[in-house]
Write a protein that holds these residues in place. Structure first.
Motif, PDB file in Angstrom:
ATOM      1  N   GLN A  85      61.592  57.730  30.869  1.00 43.24           N
ATOM      2  CA  GLN A  85      59.895  57.855  30.185  1.00 43.24           C
ATOM      3  C   GLN A  85      60.219  58.280  28.643  1.00 43.24           C
ATOM      4  O   GLN A  85      58.838  57.959  27.994  1.00 43.24           O
ATOM      5  CB  GLN A  85      59.225  58.455  30.740  1.00 43.24           C
ATOM      6  N   TYR A  86      61.288  58.813  28.580  1.00 42.24           N
ATOM      7  CA  TYR A  86      60.754  58.717  26.511  1.00 42.24           C
ATOM      8  C   TYR A  86      60.824  57.487  25.199  1.00 42.24           C
ATOM      9  O   TYR A  86      60.014  57.249  24.210  1.00 42.24           O
ATOM     10  CB  TYR A  86      62.309  60.015  26.336  1.00 42.24           C
ATOM     11  N   PHE A  87      62.130  56.820  25.975  1.00 40.23           N
ATOM     12  CA  PHE A  87      62.105  55.862  25.103  1.00 40.23           C
ATOM     13  C   PHE A  87      61.365  54.528  25.189  1.00 40.23           C
ATOM     14  O   PHE A  87      61.442  53.973  24.083  1.00 40.23           O
ATOM     15  CB  PHE A  87      63.893  55.295  25.056  1.00 40.23           C
ATOM     16  N   LEU A  88      60.975  54.321  26.629  1.00 39.55           N
ATOM     17  CA  LEU A  88      60.452  52.998  26.753  1.00 39.55           C
ATOM     18  C   LEU A  88      59.357  52.939  26.984  1.00 39.55           C
ATOM     19  O   LEU A  88      58.349  54.302  27.379  1.00 39.55           O
ATOM     20  CB  LEU A  88      61.554  52.455  28.210  1.00 39.55           C
ATOM     21  N   GLY A  89      58.806  52.058  27.769  1.00 35.84           N
ATOM     22  CA  GLY A  89      57.241  52.302  27.724  1.00 35.84           C
ATOM     23  C   GLY A  89      55.969  50.655  28.147  1.00 35.84           C
ATOM     24  O   GLY A  89      57.765  49.921  28.728  1.00 35.84           O
ATOM     25  N   LYS A  92      57.978  47.388  26.641  1.00 34.51           N
ATOM     26  CA  LYS A  92      59.534  47.780  26.724  1.00 34.51           C
ATOM     27  C   LYS A  92      60.795  47.056  27.347  1.00 34.51           C
ATOM     28  O   LYS A  92      60.166  46.094  28.038  1.00 34.51           O
ATOM     29  CB  LYS A  92      59.928  48.408  26.456  1.00 34.51           C
ATOM     30  N   LYS A  93      61.521  46.485  27.086  1.00 34.81           N
ATOM     31  CA  LYS A  93      62.684  46.104  27.791  1.00 34.81           C
ATOM     32  C   LYS A  93      63.748  47.397  27.991  1.00 34.81           C
ATOM     33  O   LYS A  93      64.909  47.722  27.074  1.00 34.81           O
ATOM     34  CB  LYS A  93      63.122  44.821  27.556  1.00 34.81           C
ATOM     35  N   LEU A  94      64.692  47.260  29.042  1.00 27.70           N
ATOM     36  CA  LEU A  94      66.033  47.702  29.626  1.00 27.70           C
ATOM     37  C   LEU A  94      66.677  47.100  30.059  1.00 27.70           C
ATOM     38  O   LEU A  94      66.287  45.912  30.642  1.00 27.70           O
ATOM     39  CB  LEU A  94      65.154  49.095  31.154  1.00 27.70           C
ATOM     40  N   GLN A 111      57.172  52.799  34.707  1.00 25.47           N
ATOM     41  CA  GLN A 111      56.720  53.038  33.362  1.00 25.47           C
ATOM     42  C   GLN A 111      56.463  51.856  32.826  1.00 25.47           C
ATOM     43  O   GLN A 111      55.792  51.377  31.334  1.00 25.47           O
ATOM     44  CB  GLN A 111      58.159  53.210  31.888  1.00 25.47           C
ATOM     45  N   GLU A 112      55.886  49.833  33.416  1.00 23.57           N
ATOM     46  CA  GLU A 112      55.847  49.472  33.314  1.00 23.57           C
ATOM     47  C   GLU A 112      56.764  48.001  31.917  1.00 23.57           C
ATOM     48  O   GLU A 112      56.493  47.553  31.776  1.00 23.57           O
ATOM     49  CB  GLU A 112      54.182  49.056  33.038  1.00 23.57           C
ATOM     50  N   ASP A 141      65.291  47.316  24.721  1.00 20.00           N
ATOM     51  CA  ASP A 141      65.189  48.725  23.724  1.00 20.00           C
ATOM     52  C   ASP A 141      65.693  49.463  24.429  1.00 20.00           C
ATOM     53  O   ASP A 141      65.934  50.920  23.345  1.00 20.00           O
ATOM     54  CB  ASP A 141      63.968  48.267  24.034  1.00 20.00           C
ATOM     55  N   MET A 142      66.249  49.699  25.191  1.00 22.41           N
ATOM     56  CA  MET A 142      67.554  50.516  25.795  1.00 22.41           C
ATOM     57  C   MET A 142      68.793  49.614  26.840  1.00 22.41           C
ATOM     58  O   MET A 142      68.191  48.757  27.253  1.00 22.41           O
ATOM     59  CB  MET A 142      66.837  51.192  26.885  1.00 22.41           C
ATOM     60  N   ILE A 143      69.905  50.463  26.853  1.00 22.74           N
ATOM     61  CA  ILE A 143      70.725  49.802  27.602  1.00 22.74           C
ATOM     62  C   ILE A 143      70.994  50.990  28.723  1.00 22.74           C
ATOM     63  O   ILE A 143      71.229  51.902  28.459  1.00 22.74           O
ATOM     64  CB  ILE A 143      71.704  49.159  26.795  1.00 22.74           C
ATOM     65  N   LEU A 144      71.174  50.174  30.032  1.00 23.56           N
ATOM     66  CA  LEU A 144      71.744  51.488  30.941  1.00 23.56           C
ATOM     67  C   LEU A 144      72.320  50.771  32.190  1.00 23.56           C
ATOM     68  O   LEU A 144      72.052  49.827  32.625  1.00 23.56           O
ATOM     69  CB  LEU A 144      70.317  52.251  31.812  1.00 23.56           C
TER      70      LEU A 144
END
Length: 347
Positions: A85-89, A92-94, A111-112, A141-144
């Motif tokens: 929620q903080y970094f993406l939206g 954006k791409k996870l 977060q769509e 945009d984030m790696i998890l």
């Protein structure tokens, strides 16, 4: 409308529950008494400590970390959802693995956020350089991802993980270490060296508190100071905070149990590694991941004996939690017998 991929927790019931990676034993009587005594002193008409100070300090002591580098949540799930929620939206791409923990898709959907997946080998292994290349091409945009991986149990080394962290210095890299107590390595101590590295942990697995829901986010002190004001106030009840603090006082008592589970895991894997109709893979978690084209018949055989394991409905895979010595021996004997019967029928 947001397209959210729902998480479907295991619902089956049986005499032997090996489907949710829970610790096979509950709190002992002495620990229960200590918990009840501490709960009797709580002021239930007051809101909980929104900083979770006692709980975080207890966890910091056990893990030999600075308490200022830790945030606590209602399970590590809350911490993972918070980071997304903080970094993406939207737009954006996870970036994660396939397969991996399905809650990542759930939070991203809320977060769509688009989810980009790197497909691993059947045993969970993957080429780190190829993973980095795809992530760069996709401009993620984030790696998890989980390490050890859920469901395969495969774990990257710290050296491999740091290669990924170094390759993406401008985006958050989140390592979900829900099963790290059963693995050889952990990235906890590396978090102080990187501003883009985050690690999540839980008390649900190795410490047997799945029913309490307590998790932690660990990161660089400066980043934790930035994130802390954005945590929902009173996110952990006074009851849960106290239970967690009490259990962590006795963390050393869990080490022989964790070691025993690792030994039982390796013993069970060795006993099942040469089956003809079922394939199992090495694991650094508290479960074994497997595949079989005869999965439905195998599941039926286990269910006839009151044993429930995790079934992944879309393919031939499944996962078996490491239980007590007696439970592990039971499932070993049943699977060996099933394999012999099935091999004979095929032959």
């Amino acid at each position: 409308m947001k397209q959210v991929e729902t998480y479907a927790p295991p619902k089956e019931n049986g005499k032997i529950m090996l489907n949710a990676n829970e610790l096979y034993c509950d709190l002992d009587e002495a620990l229960r008494k200590e918990v009840l005594y501490e709960l009797s002193k709580l002021s239930f008409h007051r809101y909980p400590d929104e900083t979770s100070k006692e709980l975080i300090e207890a966890y910091a002591k056990v893990m030999e970390l600075d308490a200022a580098c830790i945030l606590a949540g209602n399970g590590s799930d809350e911490m993972l959802g918070f980071l997304i929620q903080y970094f993406l939206g939207k737009d954006k791409k996870l970036y994660t693995l396939q397969p991996d923990f399905s809650m990542y898709d759930y939070y991203a959907g809320m977060q769509e956020t688009q989810v980009v997946k790197f497909v691993t080998d059947a045993d969970g292994r993957f080429d780190v350089d190829a993973f980095i290349e795809q992530g760069r091409e996709q401009r993620v945009d984030m790696i998890l991802f989980s390490n050890p991986n859920n469901p395969s149990g495969h774990a990257l080394s710290n050296q491999e993980l740091l290669k990924i962290v170094d390759a993406f210095p401008c985006i958050p890299v989140v390592i979900d270490e829900a099963y790290a107590e059963f693995a050889r390595d952990s990235m906890l101590k590396e978090t102080s060296n990187y501003t883009n590295l985050y690690v999540t942990r839980t008390l649900s697995k190795a410490y047997g508190l799945a029913g309490v829901r307590l998790g932690f986010l660990i990161g660089n002190k400066a980043m934790m100071q930035t994130l802390r004001p954005h945590i929902v106030p009173y996110n952990i009840s006074s009851v849960d905070q106290k239970i967690g603090a009490v259990v962590l006082r006795h963390a050393s008592r869990y080490q022989p149990l964790i070691q025993s589970i690792c030994e039982e895991r390796d013993k069970l894997y060795q006993a099942l590694a040469n089956l003809q109709t079922i394939t199992f893979y090495p694991s650094q978690a508290n479960y074994l991941y497997g595949r079989s084209q005869r999965k439905q018949a195998m599941l039926k055989r286990l269910q006839e004996h009151g044993i429930v394991i995790r079934n992944y409905a879309n393919d031939d895979s499944f996962r078996i939690t490491i239980g007590s010595k007696e439970e592990n021996a039971c499932i070993k004997d049943l699977l060996v017998a099933f394999d012999k019967e099935d091999t004979y029928e095929i032959g």
